[in-house]
Design an enzyme around this catalytic site. Sequence first.
Site, mmCIF file in Angstrom:
data_model
loop_
_atom_site.group_PDB
_atom_site.id
_atom_site.type_symbol
_atom_site.label_atom_id
_atom_site.label_comp_id
_atom_site.label_asym_id
_atom_site.label_seq_id
_atom_site.Cartn_x
_atom_site.Cartn_y
_atom_site.Cartn_z
ATOM 1 N N HIS A 170 72.274 54.236 40.193
ATOM 2 C CA HIS A 170 73.597 53.647 40.466
ATOM 3 C C HIS A 170 74.511 53.921 39.282
ATOM 4 O O HIS A 170 74.158 54.664 38.354
ATOM 5 C CB HIS A 170 73.476 52.151 40.783
ATOM 6 N N THR A 199 63.063 51.457 40.175
ATOM 7 C CA THR A 199 62.928 50.264 41.017
ATOM 8 C C THR A 199 63.657 50.418 42.358
ATOM 9 O O THR A 199 63.578 49.547 43.214
ATOM 10 C CB THR A 199 63.484 49.034 40.279
ATOM 11 N N LYS A 222 79.932 47.113 41.098
ATOM 12 C CA LYS A 222 79.506 46.201 42.156
ATOM 13 C C LYS A 222 80.541 46.229 43.284
ATOM 14 O O LYS A 222 81.739 46.155 43.054
ATOM 15 C CB LYS A 222 79.386 44.770 41.626
ATOM 16 N N THR A 223 80.067 46.347 44.515
ATOM 17 C CA THR A 223 80.940 46.333 45.683
ATOM 18 C C THR A 223 80.511 45.200 46.602
ATOM 19 O O THR A 223 79.486 44.545 46.369
ATOM 20 C CB THR A 223 80.848 47.663 46.455
ATOM 21 N N LYS A 240 80.473 43.395 34.829
ATOM 22 C CA LYS A 240 79.918 44.731 35.046
ATOM 23 C C LYS A 240 80.652 45.444 36.172
ATOM 24 O O LYS A 240 80.879 44.875 37.239
ATOM 25 C CB LYS A 240 78.431 44.646 35.382
ATOM 26 N N GLN A 283 57.524 49.189 26.350
ATOM 27 C CA GLN A 283 58.655 50.058 26.026
ATOM 28 C C GLN A 283 58.540 50.569 24.589
ATOM 29 O O GLN A 283 58.846 51.726 24.310
ATOM 30 C CB GLN A 283 59.983 49.325 26.222
ATOM 31 N N ASP A 318 71.923 46.019 26.570
ATOM 32 C CA ASP A 318 71.034 44.939 26.997
ATOM 33 C C ASP A 318 69.571 45.249 26.679
ATOM 34 O O ASP A 318 68.703 44.382 26.799
ATOM 35 C CB ASP A 318 71.205 44.639 28.492
ATOM 36 N N HIS A 331 73.313 53.641 35.684
ATOM 37 C CA HIS A 331 72.519 54.790 35.249
ATOM 38 C C HIS A 331 73.414 55.991 34.951
ATOM 39 O O HIS A 331 73.123 56.784 34.048
ATOM 40 C CB HIS A 331 71.515 55.185 36.340
ATOM 41 N N ARG A 363 61.178 40.013 39.151
ATOM 42 C CA ARG A 363 61.494 41.073 40.096
ATOM 43 C C ARG A 363 60.347 41.256 41.094
ATOM 44 O O ARG A 363 59.183 41.086 40.749
ATOM 45 C CB ARG A 363 61.728 42.365 39.320
ATOM 46 N N LYS A 411 67.537 39.351 34.192
ATOM 47 C CA LYS A 411 67.059 38.813 35.472
ATOM 48 C C LYS A 411 66.880 37.296 35.380
ATOM 49 O O LYS A 411 66.433 36.779 34.372
ATOM 50 C CB LYS A 411 65.712 39.446 35.854
#
Length: 406
Positions: free
Chosen positions: A46, A41, A231-232, A228, A172, A193, A49, A87, A83
């Site tokens: 990141h 996506t 994250k910045t 989580k 999936q 998740d 992953h 998306r 979500k």
Amino acid sequence: MINVLDELIERGYIKQYTHEEETRKLLGEKKITFYIGFDPTADSLHVGHFLALMLMAHMQKAGHRPIVLMGGGTAMVGDPTGKTDMRKMLTREEIEHNVQCIKKQMSRFIDFSDGKAILANNADWLMNLNYINFLREVGVHFSVNKMLTAECFKQRMEKGLSFLEFNYMLMQGYDFFELNKKYDCVMELGGDDQWSNMIAGVELIRRKENKPAYAMTCSLLTNSEGKKMGKTENGALWLDPEKTTPYDFYQYWRNVNDSDVGKCLAMLTFLPMDEVKRLSALKDKEINEAKKVLAYEVTKLVHGEEAAKKSAAASEALFGQGSNMENVPMVTITADMANAQILDVLVYTKILPSKGEGRRLIQQGGLTLNDVKVDDFTRVLTSEDFKDGFVMIKKGKKKFYKLSIE
């Protein structure tokens, strides 16, 4: 023979299994083929992953064969998990571009030589499915009542869940079914998740093929507060150096909370657990040594040893006893911006995400130019600011940049 499951548990990876005892016996006695899926996506992976890649790498080191499944087909639908809204739908061209970008990043972590790993794309079987056949052969094995109890759907029922996304679990599950037929893949790994989606594949294979299949989930990378990590202020912590510089990547891990150092060392490096325990036990100022090791090891894995050394040297120059400023991140502007307002320049160079954020930073006394605090929103850069050819920008307490003119 050491069972890789014991190492994964000790390092804190494993959250839950579909069949715990069978899984332990399987991993202890056989070399299996397993898979983890990655939906393309974005054009980079990141930190979330990265955790999955580390799990995959540990399994491969133990002799098991990984399949990296690129979701070229499922990305057309979108996973509703986690979500709050649907998306943004991507085109085939955007997805294919993302797939190619991510493939390049994968090889740093997974050994694809001599058939030691497989790279697959579910677009190969999902994009040309006959819908009626799919409903008859796959849909018949799914209970809508049971699907609606899954967390990934429950969270969206009030706001609205599209039928498009409702199909994701079936797709999936079908991925696992196809990989089982093509490559004798018997296990799916993934983030916790994804539990509901992973069970779908296990049950589909067991019902339709009457064959054993397993799933095992990995704990999500969260801090001591349960939030989580990765994250910045500018968004996700990317593995692409163009999106998150190696220096900023290094600094993120250098500045994690003391209570999170042990978890990160165990899950994001290959350091022996005896060394992880030793470093994790350090207290007060000494824990900073453990943070330096963490930052160096993770940056080395993602960006290479040279980038890790440069990032460590730059950090030491700014916060330690070093004096070599060569490795501080350099950003450039065009000559016509040399007399612009500093906020415009910092947003242009992406040092700041927005002018609003810049104003808040200035109000809090958190922005300096050449060691002088900026207290005026309209402060303009001048030629006198460029000492030795650059301006030293300090954002907050620990972010430094050198600003130069092209």
